[in-house]
Motif scaffolding. Structure first.
Motif, PDB file in Angstrom:
ATOM      1  N   SER A 107      -0.408  -2.459   8.804  1.00 36.79           N
ATOM      2  CA  SER A 107      -1.689  -2.637   8.095  1.00 36.79           C
ATOM      3  C   SER A 107      -2.625  -3.881   8.671  1.00 36.79           C
ATOM      4  N   GLU A 141       0.815  -1.173   0.014  1.00 40.80           N
ATOM      5  CA  GLU A 141       0.004  -0.069  -0.012  1.00 40.80           C
ATOM      6  C   GLU A 141       0.636   1.144  -0.030  1.00 40.80           C
ATOM      7  N   SER A 142       1.830   1.279  -0.795  1.00 43.69           N
ATOM      8  CA  SER A 142       2.945   2.453  -0.970  1.00 43.69           C
ATOM      9  C   SER A 142       3.510   2.573   0.376  1.00 43.69           C
TER      10      SER A 142
END
Length: 422
Positions: A218, A172-173
């Motif tokens: 995350s 996710e970058s």
């Protein structure tokens, strides 16, 4: 008709019995390497037809061995009609090789690897040794490889490794650092069909352990993973390379296929995994001192959307100057090409310069093959370097390269190592 057949039979018989034959194969110049080993792996033997093509293939095989720096042959008549002695002349390598690698870790700390290998154990071209690595964490490995242990065609390799590193994980970058441990035992059977074709096949039983250290988090990325796995491996190699000290000419292809599955109890959480890649290598002599070398790597794996993708973008593996493990993908295309030129050579020493271009592109985890043409995944690194070569010590090549990235936000830097880059 009968007279014609009788004439043809007599003609064939005369030709057959007038062929030159090998009376004996003699090995000269070897000290540590056993003469019996050279004779075991050679196709020229007493009683066979004297054939220069067979002798040449034997010499090419011998020059590939870690224990041999150079080899050549001579043929002399025995004094008996149609009988000849063949002499294989050996220039040995020094094969007890220490190794030392110094580099920086992903968090810019000091790291090193120290190793010691014997590549001609018992004079039988058996490789045995290991290394200790300090890369924030302690790691070590022990390796045994005997390609001709049982016969000219059949051998065995056994490898144990306990490797722990700090690995960047991309999602996710964002980026996070994980402590990664791989504890494995591998057993491979080695079989050589002929001079150019061989396979390796076997099993690797290992455990993987990821633990979160720092960085982004995350809900979709676990903070820890611990799983026991089994890996089935098949390697097929076509090798038609010819060596002349630091010069190489010919074509080589190495295909590696692996099937990985989790042991009972973990299979739903960790599904089966396939990965395969092929390295195509081409070498061409250019004049007396030049050598053009190229490697094309193509690889693909099960395309899971995971931050732990198998194909790395890394200084020491594929792109000189890119940095230490800066990205990952589930498929890769990489081209390395360089021109090597011997700047100075005297006795046992050679100094070689090189100019190179490294280029590659990757498929993002969960993406498609269209990612290969996405400019964000493409990287181009030209550069130059030097090789300091000891011609009588196996793989005693100290290399230093400097690569400069030409794509957006690219890095640049030095890469050090032992042995040619490929």
């Amino acid at each position: 008709m009968k007279q014609l057949l009788r004439f043809l039979f007599l003609s064939f018989t005369c030709v057959t019995f007038s062929q030159n034959t090998v009376a004996d194969l003699k090995v000269q110049g070897n000290k540590k390497l056993k003469s019996g080993f050279v004779k075991k792996i050679s196709n020229i033997k007493p009683g066979v037809v004297l054939d220069s093509a067979v002798i040449e293939s034997d010499i090419k095989l011998l020059k590939r061995l870690p224990s041999i720096a150079h080899a050549y042959y001579q043929v002399f008549p025995t004094g008996k009609e149609n009988e000849y002695n063949v002499f294989y002349n050996i220039e040995e390598n020094f094969t007890i090789i220490p190794s030392a690698n110094v580099y920086t870790t992903n968090n810019d700390e000091f790291a090193y690897r120290l190793g010691l290998y014997e590549f001609n154990l018992f004079g039988q071209n058996i490789a045995f040794g290991g290394f200790y690595q300090k890369d924030i964490y302690d790691s070590y490995a022990i390796n045994f490889r005997a390609p001709y242990l049982f016969s000219r065609q059949l051998g065995l390799a056994v490898n144990y490794q306990n490797l722990t590193t700090l690995e960047p994980v991309f999602f996710e970058s964002n980026t996070a650092d994980y402590r990664y441990n791989n504890n494995s035992l591998e057993v491979l059977g080695l079989y050589q069909f002929n001079f150019t074709n061989r396979i390796e096949a076997g099993v690797n039983i290992f455990s993987e352990d990821y633990k979160y250290v720092s960085g982004a988090t995350s809900n979709s990325v676990p903070l820890s993973l611990d799983v026991d796995k089994i890996l089935y491996k098949l390697i097929y190699e076509y090798n038609n390379l010819n060596y002349d000290y630091q010069y190489v000419e010919g074509f080589r292809s190495v295909f590696n296929f692996q099937y990985v599955h989790s042991r009972a109890g973990d299979r739903k959480k960790f599904p089966d995994f396939l990965i395969g890649w092929n390295d195509f290598m081409y070498f061409k002599r250019v004049g007396q001192r030049g050598n053009w070398a190229s490697r094309f790597h193509i690889g693909t794996a099960t395309n899971n959307e995971t931050p732990f993708a198998p194909f790395a973008v890394d200084n020491n593996k594929n792109l000189r100057g890119v940095g230490n493990l800066i990205d990952r993908g589930t498929a890769a295309l990489v081209l390395n090409t360089e021109y090597r030129y011997t700047l100075y050579e005297k006795g046992w020493f050679a100094l070689q310069g090189n100019a190179f271009i490294d280029a590659g592109t990757w498929r993002n985890p969960g993406g498609d093959y269209g990612d290969f043409t996405d400019s964000k995944n493409m990287r181009l690194f030209p550069g130059a370097g030097l090789r300091f070569i000891h011609k009588k010590i196996f793989n005693a090549i100290f290399r230093i390269d400097y690569g400069v990235g030409l794509t957006k936000n690219a890095s640049r830097g030095f890469v050090f190592g032992i042995g040619q880059y490929f």
